[in-house]
Design a protein around this motif. Structure first.
Motif: not given
Lengths: 114, 115
Positions: A75-81
């Protein structure tokens, strides 16, 4: 005892870069969450996820954030910028039921944006 | 929206002293209540929880908490603390029937126990 595991334990990234925080929830759990704690502040809810979609998200969880369950275990959390203010401890949690949930937390990923 | 307030930021006790950490919440509906503990360098662990029934709940390591609905409180107690209880304690609330397991946390109380 089953546990939630998070990787990495500490991530340093430059402002504007994308980061992905990873979590392996407990295997028979169906509900997944991300929380964060900025140094000296409260643990804050970011997002909950069930049945491959977001159940609820806070106002913090804007378009820069996304979550994904790319396979049966992660289960991943991505922060784009990333921004400087994204620096915080990020906690993943999972639970078996949500009416009266007992959430099990991972040890956290400390994200430092420089 | 619900909110949680923990009265003490830092509590310092000697071993064998009694402990009471205050927690009040604000929410008009029915809640589930939790106390979590975070030992230095470790993850958040559940100490105890209240869903319904007997308002006095017992948790691990000799901790207990009492839900007083009229006061919107869920205070954590332990009759005799040990050095190993040094940790940060978080009260948390989940609003029943409205949110999908979302926990709202208090700001945490750091407990330091001197031997």
């Amino acid at each position: 005892e089953p546990e939630v595991t998070q990787t990495p334990s500490h991530q340093v990234t430059q402002m504007g870069q994308e980061v992905i925080l990873r979590c392996v929830p407990i295997s028979n759990h169906l509900y997944f969450y991300w929380y964060r704690q900025i140094l000296g502040q409260k643990v804050e809810f970011l997002v909950s996820f069930y049945n491959n979609e977001i159940s609820e998200k806070s106002e913090i969880f804007d378009d820069q954030f996304s979550v994904e369950r790319p396979d049966g275990s992660n289960f991943t959390l991505k922060i784009r910028s990333t921004k400087l203010e994204d620096s915080a401890m990020y906690f993943c949690a999972s639970s078996e039921i949500f009416w009266g949930p007992e959430a099990f937390f991972g040890q956290g990923t400390r994200l430092t944006v420089v | 929206a619900q909110s949680v307030s923990q009265h003490n930021h830092h509590v310092i006790l000697s071993e064998a002293a009694s402990l009471e950490l205050g927690c009040n919440y604000s929410y008009g509906g029915t809640v589930n209540l939790f106390w979590y503990v975070q030992y230095p360098g470790q993850h958040l662990q559940l100490l105890l929880k209240y869903f319904s029934g007997d308002p006095l709940v017992k948790g691990i390591k000799g901790f207990e908490a009492e839900f007083i609905k009229s006061k919107f409180s869920f205070n954590l107690r332990k009759p005799s603390v040990q050095w190993s209880d040094t940790a940060e304690y978080f009260c948390a609330v989940n609003a029943k029937g409205t949110s999908y397991g979302k926990l709202t946390f208090g700001q945490g109380t750091i407990l330091t126990v001197h031997p």
